[in-house]
Design a protein around this motif. Sequence first.
Motif, PDB file in Angstrom:
ATOM      1  N   GLY A 163      -4.701 -14.641   4.850  1.00 10.26           N
ATOM      2  CA  GLY A 163      -3.954 -13.853   5.821  1.00 10.26           C
ATOM      3  C   GLY A 163      -2.640 -13.333   5.274  1.00 10.26           C
ATOM      4  O   GLY A 163      -2.247 -12.193   5.551  1.00 10.26           O
ATOM      5  N   LYS A 164      -1.951 -14.141   4.480  1.00 13.14           N
ATOM      6  CA  LYS A 164      -0.680 -13.708   3.889  1.00 13.14           C
ATOM      7  C   LYS A 164      -0.906 -12.569   2.892  1.00 13.14           C
ATOM      8  O   LYS A 164      -0.129 -11.602   2.853  1.00 13.14           O
ATOM      9  N   LEU A 165      -1.955 -12.685   2.074  1.00  9.81           N
ATOM     10  CA  LEU A 165      -2.264 -11.596   1.152  1.00  9.81           C
ATOM     11  C   LEU A 165      -2.617 -10.321   1.920  1.00  9.81           C
ATOM     12  O   LEU A 165      -2.204  -9.219   1.540  1.00  9.81           O
ATOM     13  N   ALA A 166      -3.394 -10.477   2.993  1.00 11.97           N
ATOM     14  CA  ALA A 166      -3.773  -9.323   3.802  1.00 11.97           C
ATOM     15  C   ALA A 166      -2.544  -8.671   4.423  1.00 11.97           C
ATOM     16  O   ALA A 166      -2.433  -7.438   4.470  1.00 11.97           O
ATOM     17  N   ALA A 167      -1.594  -9.489   4.899  1.00  9.09           N
ATOM     18  CA  ALA A 167      -0.380  -8.947   5.520  1.00  9.09           C
ATOM     19  C   ALA A 167       0.468  -8.189   4.496  1.00  9.09           C
ATOM     20  O   ALA A 167       1.008  -7.110   4.799  1.00  9.09           O
ATOM     21  N   ALA A 168       0.591  -8.740   3.284  1.00  9.95           N
ATOM     22  CA  ALA A 168       1.374  -8.056   2.251  1.00  9.95           C
ATOM     23  C   ALA A 168       0.727  -6.729   1.872  1.00  9.95           C
ATOM     24  O   ALA A 168       1.411  -5.705   1.711  1.00  9.95           O
ATOM     25  N   ALA A 169      -0.603  -6.729   1.747  1.00 11.26           N
ATOM     26  CA  ALA A 169      -1.307  -5.483   1.415  1.00 11.26           C
ATOM     27  C   ALA A 169      -1.152  -4.467   2.535  1.00 11.26           C
ATOM     28  O   ALA A 169      -0.962  -3.270   2.291  1.00 11.26           O
ATOM     29  N   THR A 170      -1.210  -4.930   3.787  1.00  8.71           N
ATOM     30  CA  THR A 170      -1.083  -4.019   4.928  1.00  8.71           C
ATOM     31  C   THR A 170       0.283  -3.351   4.936  1.00  8.71           C
ATOM     32  O   THR A 170       0.397  -2.144   5.207  1.00  8.71           O
ATOM     33  N   ARG A 171       1.335  -4.110   4.634  1.00  6.22           N
ATOM     34  CA  ARG A 171       2.677  -3.511   4.595  1.00  6.22           C
ATOM     35  C   ARG A 171       2.758  -2.417   3.544  1.00  6.22           C
ATOM     36  O   ARG A 171       3.343  -1.348   3.766  1.00  6.22           O
ATOM     37  N   ALA A 172       2.163  -2.669   2.381  1.00  2.50           N
ATOM     38  CA  ALA A 172       2.176  -1.663   1.322  1.00  2.50           C
ATOM     39  C   ALA A 172       1.385  -0.427   1.724  1.00  2.50           C
ATOM     40  O   ALA A 172       1.802   0.711   1.482  1.00  2.50           O
ATOM     41  N   LEU A 173       0.231  -0.638   2.371  1.00  5.35           N
ATOM     42  CA  LEU A 173      -0.605   0.487   2.781  1.00  5.35           C
ATOM     43  C   LEU A 173       0.069   1.305   3.882  1.00  5.35           C
ATOM     44  O   LEU A 173       0.009   2.538   3.878  1.00  5.35           O
ATOM     45  N   ALA A 174       0.713   0.620   4.838  1.00  4.55           N
ATOM     46  CA  ALA A 174       1.426   1.331   5.900  1.00  4.55           C
ATOM     47  C   ALA A 174       2.573   2.145   5.322  1.00  4.55           C
ATOM     48  O   ALA A 174       2.822   3.284   5.744  1.00  4.55           O
TER      49      ALA A 174
END
Length: 264
Positions: A163-174
């Motif tokens: 979940g933490k990796l997914a959240a970090a990737a989501t911030r970069a994608l946003a």
Amino acid sequence: MTGPEAADTLTAARTDDPELAVRAAELVRDAVLGDLARRVVAECGADVGLVGVPEPLPGSRPGSEGMVLRHWAGTRADLLHDVPVPAGLGLGGRALAERAPTWVPDYRAATTISHHYDAAVAAEDLYAMLTVPLMDGGTVHGVVYASLRTVVPFGDVRICAVGKLAAAATRALAGAAAWSREEPRPERPRSQVPRPTAPVPPLTRREHEVLRWAATGRTNPEIAAQLGLTCNTVTGYLKSAMHKLGVRNRTELALTAKESGLVS
């Protein structure tokens, strides 16, 4: 590429050309999602990492959701590569439809999901599987899979790590998506806008190898390990390639290399 690294890349690549901005954002997206698949394996103890990217699926109804498995790490075959997944089908399709993480200790025996992808899952010898959507408000940027070749329940530690990796990737994608939609700044003098020189001096074999790996979003240490070089040597090859192509940073280098056909 982590969230901060992606932000640095976008800042360095700022341009007054809206089309180039969109292509740069797409390049960052591919790098972030490819890195996410690798990090799920390297940092979360998964045997296989997959990332589905939302895309219109051939033959689907207008407005229907779906994704394609575009990034992977740890796979032994290619049956899970570029697989279309409509919302609701399989574990990842369920995560996409429900906008929530889903997991099963034994994919093949699970009764809460459809089994459209059993042949591909069996070919990879996968059992336990966790899927997490990359959510930014109401927008889904993708779905990451963490899969194991054994039957085990997913504990809070592993779920939290993915979940933490997914959240970090989501911030970069946003950030990439928002940056590509920004209004262009006042035009700079043409002399300040980097343009590839013509004719382009030919790259050496090593320069081309390093460039090819850099275009996939690999870091210098990862490229060095892949090619058996030192980090300083990789840096030297990249600087030489940038000079020959007339660009200032890695994003411009990757874009120019792809547009000129140096990398696919």
